[in-house]
Design an enzyme around this catalytic site. Structure first.
Site, PDB file in Angstrom:
ATOM      1  N   CYS A 114     -12.402  -3.125 -10.602  1.00  0.00           N
ATOM      2  CA  CYS A 114     -13.345  -2.341  -9.791  1.00  0.00           C
ATOM      3  C   CYS A 114     -13.077  -0.839  -9.808  1.00  0.00           C
ATOM      4  O   CYS A 114     -13.929  -0.064 -10.228  1.00  0.00           O
ATOM      5  CB  CYS A 114     -13.333  -2.858  -8.363  1.00  0.00           C
ATOM      6  SG  CYS A 114     -13.655  -4.621  -8.303  1.00  0.00           S
ATOM      7  N   GLY A 130       2.618   4.516  -6.175  1.00  0.00           N
ATOM      8  CA  GLY A 130       3.182   3.499  -7.073  1.00  0.00           C
ATOM      9  C   GLY A 130       2.722   3.768  -8.488  1.00  0.00           C
ATOM     10  O   GLY A 130       2.566   4.930  -8.889  1.00  0.00           O
ATOM     11  N   GLY A 163      -5.361  -0.570 -10.669  1.00  0.00           N
ATOM     12  CA  GLY A 163      -5.963  -1.246 -11.826  1.00  0.00           C
ATOM     13  C   GLY A 163      -7.062  -2.145 -11.313  1.00  0.00           C
ATOM     14  O   GLY A 163      -7.647  -1.880 -10.263  1.00  0.00           O
ATOM     15  N   LEU A 181      -2.528   4.551   0.960  1.00  0.00           N
ATOM     16  CA  LEU A 181      -1.700   5.740   0.720  1.00  0.00           C
ATOM     17  C   LEU A 181      -0.408   5.319   0.042  1.00  0.00           C
ATOM     18  O   LEU A 181       0.538   6.097  -0.016  1.00  0.00           O
ATOM     19  CB  LEU A 181      -1.344   6.407   2.057  1.00  0.00           C
ATOM     20  CG  LEU A 181      -2.225   7.529   2.574  1.00  0.00           C
ATOM     21  CD1 LEU A 181      -1.555   8.206   3.750  1.00  0.00           C
ATOM     22  CD2 LEU A 181      -2.530   8.569   1.478  1.00  0.00           C
TER      23      LEU A 181
END
Ligand code: UGA
Length: 431
Positions: free
Chosen positions: A258, A251, A255, A248
């Site tokens: 996956c 930001g 990336g 949670l």
């Protein structure tokens, strides 16, 4: 048991080393000569905490070998793990070229019955296709078990020895039983199901986590607009056990190799079956915007950054890895170069990788301090300890304009410092 693992990327290398550590005899195989030579000298081709120590100890104990694919005698092993990459193809689906190459190779070179274990992340229907393709007009019989991996880069060694679940899918109970035995020392609950379910479990898990992050980021934008604080909001949400506080953290988005690829692949699979996957599509869209959020802050502050020194603190898509695949840093640097800023970067591990993308277009600094010297904005990209430990005093003493745009919310104390201009995700601009 004697096992070969095809592919020495994150998944293959960590799987191979962990199987050796619990007592199996493992041959890790790759087509890349350089990688195999490095591994034979106990050097890991990837930065992953703890991996080199395990490579060395298992190599010395005679349980771990490294071989080029061309040298491998497949019939030396009872079980073959497939851990080759399934990168994103141009149309957003998973590219199965490497999987298909290995399957052809196994068909052509195996003369004894075997179990094939698929670790690679593959679309729904692939394991069945693998089984059909291997057994078509073949005297040798292959069972296939789908066994997706859930380890995280940067904590892969810890994760692999402490799995929360082992997911096994097959149409053969005997083959599943054999793989349960292989894994018994890992001491985790085993979910036993069919191929299709295991394939979906992997995509659904990654897409759920990616969506949770994008949800937090969507709420962070609301917090900024409404004068709320995302940290208090996610804390208030996360204490509810049904929601939980993990993933949670708002930001500059997710990336890595996956989440971006697997969210995209899940929507493509859903499209194929005419199933609505708009929740995941929205999560992907939010992530794209979030990854360049710091640029929108910068544009609010400066009408023009041409020839201004702008510093990036961190480049990797997360700490404890040198991986920059789909990292926010790449998109941010491109935007800064479009604006003709002088881009200076620092990362404890990812510098060589970013150099391969940007060459001489940006400046590579040796320390966080030199990155800040004379700079007119510091963009905080990755929450490495080496970056978290920068003293606020350093921003003030080194920078031409002590302006911090914090994509990871790690310098919140700067809000209280009247000499620093500070802006972070999910809090009303203090500038
Ligand atoms: C992810 C999954 O977490 C693993 O379970 C899975 O096995 C792996 O993908 C895979 O499919 O191989 P990974 O990509 O290594 O692992 O990294 P994560 O720790 O999941 O982080 C992914 C991205 O999400 C990072 O960019 C990180 O900064 C970001 N993130 C994570 C947030 O922005 N907020 C959070 O709260 C958590």
């Amino acid at each position: 048991m004697k096992i070969s693992v095809i592919g020495t990327g994150y998944v293959g290398l960590v799987t191979g080393v962990s199987l050796a550590e619990i007592g199996h005899e493992v041959i890790c195989v790759d087509t890349n000569v350089e990688k195999i030579e490095m591994l034979k000298k106990y050097k890991s081709p990837i930065y992953e905490p703890g991996i080199e120590k395990l490579i060395k100890s298992n190599f010395e104990a005679g349980r771990l070998y490294f071989e080029l694919n061309s040298e491998l005698n497949y019939d030396d092993c009872e079980i073959i793990y497939l851990a080759v990459g399934t990168p994103q193809a141009e149309d957003g689906t998973a590219d199965l070229t490497y999987i298909n190459q290995v399957i052809d190779d196994i068909r052509n070179r195996c003369r004894q019955d075997k179990i094939i274990v698929t670790k690679s992340t593959v679309p729904v229907g692939t394991n069945l296709q693998i089984k059909e393709s291997l057994n078509k007009n073949n005297d040798v019989y292959f069972d296939v078990v789908s066994n997706p991996e859930f380890l995280r880069e940067g904590s892969a060694v810890k994760d692999v020895f402490n799995p929360e679940r082992i997911v096994l899918g097959s149409d053969s109970k005997e083959a599943i039983q054999k793989i349960v035995e292989v894994n018994h020392k890992f001491n985790a609950p085993a979910i036993q199901t069919n191929f299709e379910s295991t394939e979906i479990i992997k995509y659904a898990s990654n897409a759920f986590l990616a969506t949770k992050i994008s949800y937090a980021n969507m709420i962070s934008n609301l917090c900024e607009a409404a004068g709320a604080d995302i940290h208090s909001v996610t804390k208030g949400m996360g204490l509810d056990h049904r929601i939980g506080d993990k993933f949670l953290q708002a930001g500059i988005g997710y990336g890595g190799s996956c989440f971006p690829k697997d969210t995209s692949a899940l929507t493509k699979i859903s499209d194929k079956y005419h199933v609505d996957s708009s929740i995941v599509k929205s999560a992907m869209k939010i992530n794209e915007q979030q990854q360049i959020k710091l640029i929108s802050y910068l544009d609010e502050i400066y009408t023009d950054v041409k020839d201004k020194k702008i510093s990036l603190l961190g480049l990797a898509f997360k700490p404890e890895t040198d991986d920059i695949r789909d990292a926010a840093a790449i998109k941010i640097i491109k935007k800064l170069l479009e604006r003709q800023a002088k881009v200076h970067v620092f990362d404890p591990e990812a510098m060589n990788n970013i150099k391969q993308v940007f060459g001489e277009k940006i400046v590579y600094e040796e320390t966080a301090t030199s990155t800040l010297q004379g700079s007119e904005a510091a963009l905080v990209i990755t929450e490495w300890d080496a970056i978290k430990n920068i003293e606020l005093a350093e921003f003030k003493s080194e920078m031409k304009r002590p302006l911090i745009l914090d994509g990871r919310g790690i310098f919140l104390d700067a809000e209280e410092d009247s000499e620093i201009e500070y802006r972070t995700i999910g809090r009303k601009g203090a500038i």
